[in-house]
Write an enzyme that holds these catalytic residues in place. Sequence first.
Site, PDB file in Angstrom:
ATOM      1  N   GLU A  22      37.390  42.000  51.038  1.00 58.32           N
ATOM      2  CA  GLU A  22      36.380  41.497  50.096  1.00 58.32           C
ATOM      3  C   GLU A  22      36.789  40.113  49.586  1.00 58.32           C
ATOM      4  O   GLU A  22      36.338  39.654  48.547  1.00 58.32           O
ATOM      5  CB  GLU A  22      36.144  42.523  48.970  1.00 58.32           C
ATOM      6  CG  GLU A  22      35.482  43.788  49.520  1.00 58.32           C
ATOM      7  CD  GLU A  22      35.206  44.869  48.476  1.00 58.32           C
ATOM      8  OE1 GLU A  22      35.410  44.606  47.277  1.00 58.32           O
ATOM      9  OE2 GLU A  22      34.799  45.974  48.886  1.00 58.32           O
ATOM     10  N   GLU A  57      40.529  43.225  40.561  1.00 59.76           N
ATOM     11  CA  GLU A  57      40.438  44.351  41.512  1.00 59.76           C
ATOM     12  C   GLU A  57      39.478  43.957  42.632  1.00 59.76           C
ATOM     13  O   GLU A  57      38.461  44.591  42.830  1.00 59.76           O
ATOM     14  CB  GLU A  57      39.998  45.640  40.810  1.00 59.76           C
ATOM     15  CG  GLU A  57      38.764  45.509  39.943  1.00 59.76           C
ATOM     16  CD  GLU A  57      38.199  46.895  39.562  1.00 59.76           C
ATOM     17  OE1 GLU A  57      38.401  47.860  40.317  1.00 59.76           O
ATOM     18  OE2 GLU A  57      37.545  46.977  38.518  1.00 59.76           O
TER      19      GLU A  57
END
Lengths: 624, 624
Positions: A423, A414
């Site tokens: 990210e 995730e």
Amino acid sequence: MPYLCLLQEGNESLPRLMDKAQQNGYAVIAAPINTTEIPLEYEEAPICDKQAEFTYPDLIFPSDHWNGKVINVLSDTMDCDARDMVVRRNAEEVLKRDISWAEHLQYGGYTMLRLKSGNNLNMARIASSNVKGLLLAQVPLYNAKVAHSTWRRDINDAELERLEQEDTWHWWNNFRWAADFNPKIKVVLELCESDRPSLEVVRRWLGEPVEAVIVPSTMFICNRQNYPVLPKAWQEILSYFMRARVNIIISSDVHDNSLKLYSEYMLRFQEIHADVHELQSFEDVLEEPLQPLYDNLDCYTYEVFEKDPAKYKLYQDAIEQALLDRVPDAEKKQKLTVIMVLGAGRGPLVRSALNAAENTGRKVRVYIIEKNPNAIRTLTAIAKKLWNNKDVHIFSKDMREFSPPEPADILVSELLGSFGDNELSPECLDCAQKILKSDGISIPCKSTSYINPIMSSKLLNGVRQVLRHETFGRQKQATYHTHAESGFVVLLKNIYNIGLPQPLFEFVHPNPQKPIDNSRYKVLRFEVIMDCVLTGIAGYFDTVLYKDIKLSINPETHTPGMFSWFPMYFPFSEPMDVKKDQTIEIHFWRCVTKQKIWYEWCLASPFHTHIHNHGGRSCPIYCT
Amino acid sequence: MPYLCLLQEGNESLPRLMDKAQQNGYAVIAAPINTTEIPLEYEEAPICDKQAEFTYPDLIFPSDHWNGKVINVLSDTMDCDARDMVVRRNAEEVLKRDISWAEHLQYGGYTMLRLKSGNNLNMARIASSNVKGLLLAQVPLYNAKVAHSTWRRDINDAELERLEQEDTWHWWNNFRWAADFNPKIKVVLELCESDRPSLEVVRRWLGEPVEAVIVPSTMFICNRQNYPVLPKAWQEILSYFMRARVNIIISSDVHDNSLKLYSEYMLRFQEIHADVHELQSFEDVLEEPLQPLYDNLDCYTYEVFEKDPAKYKLYQDAIEQALLDRVPDAEKKQKLTVIMVLGAGRGPLVRSALNAAENTGRKVRVYIIEKNPNAIRTLTAIAKKLWNNKDVHIFSKDMREFSPPEPADILVSELLGSFGDNELSPECLDCAQKILKSDGISIPCKSTSYINPIMSSKLLNGVRQVLRHETFGRQKQATYHTHAESGFVVLLKNIYNIGLPQPLFEFVHPNPQKPIDNSRYKVLRFEVIMDCVLTGIAGYFDTVLYKDIKLSINPETHTPGMFSWFPMYFPFSEPMDVKKDQTIEIHFWRCVTKQKIWYEWCLASPFHTHIHNHGGRSCPIYCT
């Protein structure tokens, strides 16, 4: 909780108006700052001089009343933008005098000023020069002329365009441009029964700092029980404003006897349409995006994300589906599936994987890979207590450097940010795919970012504030930002979507490309539906976990209940007026070096801007 | 309200310590961050590996407990400033590991670190590099060695001086200099029965950001009723800290059974010695001085000042005394005294004058002069209602331009600022004295400013913050301050007075000087009693209203109950270490031009500084 205000003219005594308002359920009153003239010049003012007879001195209320319970309405009989110099000068004097008195009464209260046309720059200059409290600019919600012209066939396009320039939004837009989007200046919208706008007009106002709407008591109609209610079509419009937490001002005649009925109706209406949720305090608050690859997340951040009610259930569904597809029922006793959880944090995905195995009756071995040694501590404690009879293995490693004893069937991660890849999930998963079997899969298997241009006066001021304060999260990351060129994470609320979100960048996992190139460049075009002000770009993402199981924060397909991600906001360094039928052309880049990844963006139409965040000068994302 | 904290080492379970603390009246616990080691390196950490047995994972508390109810005490067995490189490196690793874990647990909580000597710069470097919450530096209140040496006759001065450098305040001073006075770093003072310091040592600590004092349970003695109490001498010391709203940490043995008795005692003690007052929220808050000559005061400001319980009573006393002196009893029926209230605001001095006339039975005519047209409005309303049978005349005029129908016997004004002349009362009264009879008087008749050098870490950071935010009151006055060169108004609390206030500038009214020169220059010298850090200059004033009736905000003679004026603070642009027996020589100027007045200040000893606010570049006071 928004306030309910009573606006009445012609009252002889403000304290009596205050009493009446409070007895009838209104917390605030609005009234002309003075019903008789204040002399412009004082000389000796002897006690019995009739010319100096004032309606009220400041002593009628304590200062907390002046500051929180009274909206001072400035005189609107004069025209500060008149062509005649004498008229103009006189109007300026009256406005300055009124403002001086309002500032005397208030150190942080409300002063309201009525705009009567788009020709208001001189008034804006005077009124905005020294705003202590809030200056409210009162304008009609919609212009009668424009409202009527849309029904007429005898008007040509050029005439219609000219009329549209007369729309009351333009009155406000002229005023606030002159006042440089001063955050102390807000707009108050006056509804009028005969001038009902389209919902798009209403939506555009929602990108503005709307303090209140004025509902004239004459708009109320009687229902079958003979109670005053608002017409259905107006209820719909008003419900938009209620969700935006706009305050309500009821304007009525001095002799109106139904004040209590209006207030009861409006309070009930507010209650029904209020947008109440736990994350309210995050709305329109700019936050620096997390960089979990560079910083270790802390206990609080993990705790917040673990509470998401939707995300981990969908991950579990995806893993279950994958296990069922990969291991036929007949082989379920023998065939072992190796699941690697990459970036396990404190273990929510491990729980999803173990639950999926249990629910499907499949045999799994779970490798847990996590680079944050503090999270490893938690994982170890959980493993000892809850997973001691499971085939679970913890590795304190960066996934990019991990060499497992055996390859994986399923990678679960995730690593996605609010903008999907921000990210650095592509960089991490590309590195990790070397540990995947040739027929192995990744959950998620695809992510896509989306953008659209938006108008938000609040975010514009938020960015200016951040720049002014130069407080960028933790000290070590403090950088001097000469331009408004940082992407922010923000729960968007007080915005107008100029166009709908369109897909921007896509990444698939595993990535078959050789050599892999995760840089991207795309040009997107958006048609402008109504004149408005472009302040920045909203960003979203969605991701396919497995087959048709998806997570999305794109407003058009948002996963219900999921709160782990707020949207992104990429500001432009200056606001820009854009016109109906113009095309907004946005260029967007994802740039990649070994040390850092960053986005760049600019506008090519209807105006050129410089490239924002050029070379990653304002918001780089560090790879190590 | 300060918190009470329980510090215990050697507990096996933090949640049980928390329960015990809360049951015994402690809101917060302090405990070693870990009683067993966290391995420095993780590889695979299989579930049953003994080496990886942790005492607790983060999950034992929700994150709001970690952030508000737990002080994490870092390991103090290692020396980051050891000469041996291997020892030092190892200590650095342990400290970084501990801090990393503390940061994981907390996003804004408390971490405590024990200083063991003044040799702590390397530790300061590491510990202060990234403070998210509060970093508490624990030091003994006083050094045993220094404490004992003051009783010894066999020590010469040089030796004593060397010993004093070992004082624990120096440990803290070295640490926080290295950390550049970071406002997130505070000090926790550990009391020790055998090392009782002088009250001057305690007072010096009150200029520091003291978070808490640690009271070892062994300090308690039993009173006659067999309850644990603190010795008298320590009670006095502790009462200083209570007034400064410092928190209390009771440190005790795991097996201590009197926890509840300590907490009850301390809570009672806190209650008795707490410094509770209505203006608490203003303490150490920097405010830009008012400029009533340039800006018109608003209704709120007038309202606040009118509530002062002491000021107007003393004015009334002064006017009464003057009336009695000037009008003998025999003439009281005939002789009219003309009183002019200069800068009447909303009329409190007019009330004082009328009351004085009534109380003394003297005949007065009151001229009210006020330049703010908004205040004139209030005055007119009051006059109509309350003064309609009095000989009262209102003039909307600047006193400097006022030509009255007759000259005055008594001028009454309250034009004084926190620094006496800083609201330009000399300039205003000098102009107004032309309307005074040759034997007329002014109330006040004299004002004097006072200064003294102070140490305040809090104000130092307050000034830095103001500079960073560049928000100087209203927008129109916004200026970019390159140096910390503005005088502020501030209710001083968290300060240490390096010397007592000395008189600076004096002004008398009426002013007999011809031509009048209100510029001033004075040099003042202050002896340093203890090593400390000079951060700025405190400013006060007193004024003679009439004969022996005075108002004062000089801390040595402060008028009881009067709150209209807070002290001034003139910062130096950088903090400076000053040593015992050194002389602080301050040069202070009052500079005058037609357009503006300003102060300049600099240090000539023990260091030179540049002249602050040179040419009035940072804080000019405008005359018009």
